[in-house]
Write an enzyme that holds these catalytic residues in place. Sequence first.
Site, mmCIF file in Angstrom:
data_model
loop_
_atom_site.group_PDB
_atom_site.id
_atom_site.type_symbol
_atom_site.label_atom_id
_atom_site.label_comp_id
_atom_site.label_asym_id
_atom_site.label_seq_id
_atom_site.Cartn_x
_atom_site.Cartn_y
_atom_site.Cartn_z
ATOM 1 N N VAL A 132 37.247 -15.173 -7.650
ATOM 2 C CA VAL A 132 37.002 -16.616 -7.826
ATOM 3 C C VAL A 132 35.789 -17.108 -7.027
ATOM 4 C CG1 VAL A 132 39.364 -17.251 -8.476
ATOM 5 C CG2 VAL A 132 38.758 -17.132 -6.049
ATOM 6 N N THR A 155 17.708 -7.551 -11.802
ATOM 7 C CA THR A 155 16.562 -6.639 -11.791
ATOM 8 C C THR A 155 15.297 -7.319 -12.301
ATOM 9 O OG1 THR A 155 17.990 -4.728 -12.053
ATOM 10 C CG2 THR A 155 15.716 -4.418 -12.716
ATOM 11 N N ALA A 158 19.704 -1.079 -13.455
ATOM 12 C CA ALA A 158 20.827 -1.794 -12.849
ATOM 13 C C ALA A 158 20.381 -2.451 -11.546
ATOM 14 C CB ALA A 158 21.959 -0.823 -12.561
ATOM 15 N N GLY A 159 21.106 -3.481 -11.151
ATOM 16 C CA GLY A 159 20.807 -4.109 -9.870
ATOM 17 C C GLY A 159 22.076 -4.644 -9.255
ATOM 18 N N HIS A 160 22.414 -4.154 -8.079
ATOM 19 C CA HIS A 160 23.589 -4.661 -7.381
ATOM 20 C C HIS A 160 23.143 -5.391 -6.131
ATOM 21 C CE1 HIS A 160 26.480 -1.457 -9.208
ATOM 22 N NE2 HIS A 160 26.196 -2.429 -10.038
ATOM 23 N N THR A 161 23.538 -6.654 -6.074
ATOM 24 C CA THR A 161 23.228 -7.415 -4.869
ATOM 25 C C THR A 161 24.495 -7.440 -4.030
ATOM 26 O OG1 THR A 161 21.752 -8.746 -6.197
ATOM 27 C CG2 THR A 161 22.323 -9.637 -4.041
ATOM 28 N N GLY A 180 15.180 -10.862 -13.281
ATOM 29 C CA GLY A 180 15.150 -12.311 -13.078
ATOM 30 C C GLY A 180 15.243 -13.116 -14.366
ATOM 31 N N LYS A 199 30.331 -6.125 -11.262
ATOM 32 C CA LYS A 199 30.858 -4.821 -10.816
ATOM 33 C C LYS A 199 30.605 -4.594 -9.329
ATOM 34 C CE LYS A 199 28.506 -2.596 -14.004
ATOM 35 N NZ LYS A 199 28.074 -3.705 -14.885
ATOM 36 N N PRO A 210 16.651 -15.199 -17.494
ATOM 37 C CA PRO A 210 17.882 -15.967 -17.697
ATOM 38 C C PRO A 210 18.802 -15.211 -18.657
ATOM 39 C CG PRO A 210 15.988 -17.112 -18.659
ATOM 40 C CD PRO A 210 15.461 -15.888 -17.998
HETATM 41 P P1 IMP Z 1 17.031 -0.555 -20.739
HETATM 42 O O1 IMP Z 1 18.316 -0.065 -20.158
HETATM 43 O O2 IMP Z 1 16.042 -0.984 -19.700
HETATM 44 O O3 IMP Z 1 16.461 0.423 -21.732
HETATM 45 O O4 IMP Z 1 17.360 -1.888 -21.579
HETATM 46 C C1 IMP Z 1 18.145 -1.853 -22.764
HETATM 47 C C2 IMP Z 1 19.043 -3.072 -22.841
HETATM 48 O O5 IMP Z 1 20.040 -3.001 -21.825
HETATM 49 C C3 IMP Z 1 18.324 -4.394 -22.634
HETATM 50 O O6 IMP Z 1 18.947 -5.382 -23.443
HETATM 51 C C4 IMP Z 1 18.577 -4.718 -21.176
HETATM 52 O O7 IMP Z 1 18.512 -6.096 -20.905
HETATM 53 C C5 IMP Z 1 19.992 -4.183 -21.024
HETATM 54 N N1 IMP Z 1 20.318 -3.791 -19.645
HETATM 55 C C6 IMP Z 1 19.917 -2.676 -19.005
HETATM 56 N N2 IMP Z 1 20.416 -2.642 -17.766
HETATM 57 C C7 IMP Z 1 21.170 -3.738 -17.628
HETATM 58 C C8 IMP Z 1 22.000 -4.232 -16.557
HETATM 59 O O8 IMP Z 1 22.152 -3.630 -15.489
HETATM 60 N N3 IMP Z 1 22.636 -5.411 -16.808
HETATM 61 C C9 IMP Z 1 22.532 -6.061 -17.992
HETATM 62 N N4 IMP Z 1 21.782 -5.634 -19.012
HETATM 63 C C10 IMP Z 1 21.111 -4.469 -18.827
#
Ligand code: IMP
Length: 428
Positions: A414, A299, A39-42, A301, A16, A303
């Site tokens: 791509v 966020t 969430a983590g946006h790089t 790391g 995204k 896998p």
């Molecule tokens: P929480 O949002 O930290 O409570 O995590 C609940 C679930 O959502 C877990 O399976 C996390 O790995 C997943 N999750 C939360 N935020 C993200 C994200 O930004 N990307 C992918 N998975 C996420």
Amino acid sequence: MPNTVLMGAQWGDEGKGKVIDVLTAQADVVVRYQGGSNAGHTVVAEGRKYVLHLIPSGILHEGKQCVIGNGVVMDPFDLMTEIGMLRGHGIDPDGRLFISDRTHMVMAWHRALDKADEARRAESKKIGTTGRGIGPAYGAKMGRTGFRVGDLLDPRFPGRVREETALANETLAAWGAPLLDVDATVADYRSVAEALRPYVADTVLFVNEADRAGKRILLEGAQGTMLDIDFGTYPFVTSSNPTAGGACTGSGLSPRRIGRVVGVIKCYTTRVGAGPFPTELHDATGELLRQKGGEFGATTGRPRRCGWFDAVIGRYAAMVNGVDFWAMTKLDVLDEMPVIKICTAYRRDDGVVYETFPSDLAALERCEPVYEEMPGWMEPTSHITRYEDLPEKARAYVERLVALIGGRLGILSVGPARETTLLVELGI
Ligand code: IMP
């Protein structure tokens, strides 16, 4: 650009960030509507790498206004770290960053409880959360014991922090987790309240006034449809509504003012954390996707679990979100696959076929994916800049995905760089 919602169609990590970056160029105001520091946006801008968890990446674009909406749960210390990081790079968010006074805060004990709760659960019951306090913060919001940003300026605030910290310590003690220092917690919040003050605003009014003034609004979701508290693989979900409906409840903009929904979907599937994943691959192909796609959490790391494209999920996401355009990402990750599988339905052990995602996880456990196969294109695509120039087999794959899930293709990506975004139909 009509007011646009941009959301993830799978389990998050659809890419995204890059699509937001492309659409931000067309927007005046960018609003984050749910989620938190999970969430983590790089974003790579002018050769510099920025990792943002809360502040919309629109902040990196001069002149864009950014809003943290009421649907977000915001950890004020994380926010101050991000603001500090931006300032360190010469980006001043003052006057461009607005935080809703209705936004709930992730408090110190929410984080502690999130981690302690995961730790005490049996292996099969773990959600695999990011440990950022998201579930407890939304739980407090719904339980009407939450702390809103506006409360920071209330003289009763320190007393409430003291009470809630002490209360959380009772639970932490029962779970055998480390306790919080009550006095230090109260003092920390006193200091952060002053630092946040300049950014606090009535953003419901702000967003609606911007809309009335003809400004173009981009509403960005975090995570994805399958992590939605209502529509995802409950209980293996996050605690908010990443789906398009969340854009309205999380910002205060009316559904009648949304003009377009863009769904971001990866050309294969990934998931991080626990829970069902019908097309997951436990073999060398899964490993290839992980390595080639760089599928490690931004966020945490961790896998990511990897598998084939799941059209059942795509179809379901198209329906729940009303997707007008798809932004398909990471096609290049499949460049070296001789054969590519697409899941078109699930078949239960008694022969029942599901074409849309079932809510019953027990039924899902009894299902096998129904696959069709397509030949891979076996040549690099990242250097290609026009859709027409893609290998025929790559176009056939993309077009098959769109045919299976409905909607129209708007953006195809791509590669990670901004130049590797093929704008197919959006005309932007
Ligand atoms: P929480 O949002 O930290 O409570 O995590 C609940 C679930 O959502 C877990 O399976 C996390 O790995 C997943 N999750 C939360 N935020 C993200 C994200 O930004 N990307 C992918 N998975 C996420």
